[in-house]
Design a protein around this motif. Sequence first.
Motif, PDB file in Angstrom:
ATOM      1  N   UNK A 235     -17.581 -33.033 -22.316  1.00 31.56           N
ATOM      2  CA  UNK A 235     -18.420 -33.487 -22.863  1.00 31.56           C
ATOM      3  C   UNK A 235     -18.655 -33.149 -24.592  1.00 31.56           C
ATOM      4  N   UNK A 236     -17.664 -32.493 -25.014  1.00 26.83           N
ATOM      5  CA  UNK A 236     -17.449 -32.162 -26.470  1.00 26.83           C
ATOM      6  C   UNK A 236     -16.168 -32.920 -27.082  1.00 26.83           C
ATOM      7  N   UNK A 237     -15.554 -33.581 -26.088  1.00 28.33           N
ATOM      8  CA  UNK A 237     -14.376 -34.389 -26.828  1.00 28.33           C
ATOM      9  C   UNK A 237     -14.071 -35.336 -25.772  1.00 28.33           C
ATOM     10  N   UNK A 238     -14.499 -36.384 -25.608  1.00 32.21           N
ATOM     11  CA  UNK A 238     -14.203 -37.305 -24.576  1.00 32.21           C
ATOM     12  C   UNK A 238     -13.192 -38.317 -25.606  1.00 32.21           C
ATOM     13  N   UNK A 239     -12.935 -38.107 -26.660  1.00 31.28           N
ATOM     14  CA  UNK A 239     -12.369 -39.305 -27.502  1.00 31.28           C
ATOM     15  C   UNK A 239     -10.860 -38.954 -27.384  1.00 31.28           C
ATOM     16  N   UNK A 240     -10.064 -39.038 -26.264  1.00 30.38           N
ATOM     17  CA  UNK A 240      -8.784 -38.479 -26.067  1.00 30.38           C
ATOM     18  C   UNK A 240      -8.239 -39.682 -24.938  1.00 30.38           C
ATOM     19  N   UNK A 241      -6.999 -39.670 -24.978  1.00 29.81           N
ATOM     20  CA  UNK A 241      -6.026 -40.430 -23.893  1.00 29.81           C
ATOM     21  C   UNK A 241      -6.440 -40.276 -22.566  1.00 29.81           C
ATOM     22  N   UNK A 242      -6.383 -39.325 -22.175  1.00 31.62           N
ATOM     23  CA  UNK A 242      -6.461 -38.673 -20.701  1.00 31.62           C
ATOM     24  C   UNK A 242      -7.386 -37.845 -20.304  1.00 31.62           C
ATOM     25  N   UNK A 243      -8.637 -38.308 -20.214  1.00 30.13           N
ATOM     26  CA  UNK A 243      -9.829 -37.303 -20.144  1.00 30.13           C
ATOM     27  C   UNK A 243      -9.823 -36.607 -18.873  1.00 30.13           C
ATOM     28  N   UNK A 244     -10.254 -35.213 -18.840  1.00 24.12           N
ATOM     29  CA  UNK A 244     -10.320 -34.287 -17.835  1.00 24.12           C
ATOM     30  C   UNK A 244     -11.825 -33.638 -18.124  1.00 24.12           C
ATOM     31  N   UNK A 279     -14.450 -42.760 -30.675  1.00 21.54           N
ATOM     32  CA  UNK A 279     -15.500 -41.725 -31.212  1.00 21.54           C
ATOM     33  C   UNK A 279     -16.013 -42.580 -32.693  1.00 21.54           C
ATOM     34  N   UNK A 280     -16.622 -43.769 -32.438  1.00 19.86           N
ATOM     35  CA  UNK A 280     -16.742 -44.612 -33.782  1.00 19.86           C
ATOM     36  C   UNK A 280     -17.568 -44.280 -34.657  1.00 19.86           C
ATOM     37  N   UNK A 281     -18.513 -43.416 -34.196  1.00 19.77           N
ATOM     38  CA  UNK A 281     -19.491 -42.846 -35.170  1.00 19.77           C
ATOM     39  C   UNK A 281     -19.436 -41.587 -35.514  1.00 19.77           C
ATOM     40  N   UNK A 282     -18.284 -40.949 -34.854  1.00 18.20           N
ATOM     41  CA  UNK A 282     -17.926 -39.598 -35.262  1.00 18.20           C
ATOM     42  C   UNK A 282     -18.671 -38.538 -34.667  1.00 18.20           C
ATOM     43  N   UNK A 283     -19.529 -38.814 -33.708  1.00 16.58           N
ATOM     44  CA  UNK A 283     -20.388 -37.637 -33.277  1.00 16.58           C
ATOM     45  C   UNK A 283     -19.611 -36.502 -32.599  1.00 16.58           C
ATOM     46  N   UNK A 284     -18.341 -36.880 -32.201  1.00 12.17           N
ATOM     47  CA  UNK A 284     -17.775 -35.651 -31.335  1.00 12.17           C
ATOM     48  C   UNK A 284     -16.616 -35.011 -32.376  1.00 12.17           C
ATOM     49  N   UNK A 285     -16.272 -35.888 -33.519  1.00 14.52           N
ATOM     50  CA  UNK A 285     -15.267 -35.405 -34.188  1.00 14.52           C
ATOM     51  C   UNK A 285     -15.937 -34.395 -35.399  1.00 14.52           C
ATOM     52  N   UNK A 286     -17.268 -34.813 -35.699  1.00 20.04           N
ATOM     53  CA  UNK A 286     -17.715 -33.877 -36.834  1.00 20.04           C
ATOM     54  C   UNK A 286     -17.981 -32.324 -36.116  1.00 20.04           C
ATOM     55  N   UNK A 287     -18.246 -32.001 -35.122  1.00 19.40           N
ATOM     56  CA  UNK A 287     -18.366 -30.662 -34.769  1.00 19.40           C
ATOM     57  C   UNK A 287     -17.110 -29.951 -34.587  1.00 19.40           C
ATOM     58  N   UNK A 288     -15.978 -31.097 -34.233  1.00 23.33           N
ATOM     59  CA  UNK A 288     -14.710 -30.534 -34.171  1.00 23.33           C
ATOM     60  C   UNK A 288     -14.258 -29.918 -35.251  1.00 23.33           C
ATOM     61  N   UNK A 289     -14.413 -30.949 -36.583  1.00 26.08           N
ATOM     62  CA  UNK A 289     -13.956 -30.578 -37.745  1.00 26.08           C
ATOM     63  C   UNK A 289     -14.491 -29.480 -38.294  1.00 26.08           C
ATOM     64  N   UNK A 290     -15.859 -29.377 -38.068  1.00 19.88           N
ATOM     65  CA  UNK A 290     -16.626 -28.133 -38.466  1.00 19.88           C
ATOM     66  C   UNK A 290     -15.996 -26.943 -37.925  1.00 19.88           C
ATOM     67  N   UNK A 291     -15.853 -26.823 -36.740  1.00 19.24           N
ATOM     68  CA  UNK A 291     -15.207 -25.598 -35.979  1.00 19.24           C
ATOM     69  C   UNK A 291     -13.691 -25.284 -36.481  1.00 19.24           C
ATOM     70  N   UNK A 292     -12.997 -26.365 -36.510  1.00 20.49           N
ATOM     71  CA  UNK A 292     -11.705 -26.018 -36.846  1.00 20.49           C
ATOM     72  C   UNK A 292     -11.449 -25.654 -38.252  1.00 20.49           C
ATOM     73  N   UNK A 293     -12.397 -26.003 -39.289  1.00 17.46           N
ATOM     74  CA  UNK A 293     -12.309 -25.440 -40.688  1.00 17.46           C
ATOM     75  C   UNK A 293     -12.782 -23.978 -40.623  1.00 17.46           C
TER      76      UNK A 293
END
Length: 301
Positions: A235-244, A279-293
């Motif tokens: 639910x947080x990061x479905x933009x992957x090759x092999x989803x679990x 994740x063409x709109x970045x809705x999953x990438x943006x929170x990932x980037x925020x948290x990683x930073x």
Amino acid sequence: MKRNINIFEFPLNLGLKKKDHETEPGVRKLPDWLRKFDFHKKINPDHIFRLDAPEYSMELDQESGVLNSLSIIDYAQKQADFILNNHKDNSFNILLGGDCSILIGTALALKKLGNFGLFYLDGHTDFILPNLSSTKAVAGMDLAIITGLGHEKLTNIQGLKPYFEEENIFCVGNAETDDEEYVAQIVNSYIHYFDLTQVRKNGFRKTAEDFLKMTGIKNLDGFFIHLDVDVLKDELMPAVDSRMEDGIDYENLREILKPLIHSPLCFGIEITVLDPDYDQKGMYTQPFVKNLIQIIKNKED
């Protein structure tokens, strides 16, 4: 003491088998995708380095039993030299994939620098031989390869086998636990293995602290972190090759990464398998980037 930060971009996608609807796996776009969401700007590294990757192919090497082995070996050697020529002592290095096969080049570089540990944070173990792989793709076998399991072409590049000793590795976060034969491969190794259930039971921060304790006891020269974003909940990061479906959340990620990243022994971290095409709109990438930073910069908000 504040450490200098480098970003290395390794946009390799040869370690993945493309899906039927794909022209090629989109993970090669990851460095540029993170830049679009100001990752580079907010990290504010001292240097940004990039090693362009070969064009995508799906060439099965009969000898090794995996896809694109010759191209991956060639890139790994160039990547290792690139890291060794550009990193500085006491710098923290962020490596942006690409798929998980970029770990081979990093492993070669670290083997040349000394005896290093590895904290492998991934939704899969990636610790199998080609005969157990349905895709024959290196990204699903990279942990096996860097510890010497597999064909010599990949495991013994420049006679450096093994690139990491099994007992110096923590493999954390595997959610693919239903396949007994798959799990048995790593259970029967010397790798310190914590699947999702085990890491929750042990505690995320404690697991990181146990790893740091191990690196101290063994007097290792340093360690490296592998982060495949598929370790996060779907639910947080479905933009992957092999989803679990199951995985960790951002609070868990913060608990486990902060002690590691801010250790002076940490050579750096690699980020792999986030595919912008999903994740063409970045809705999953943006929170990932925020948290990683926040984790890297040691900020709470």
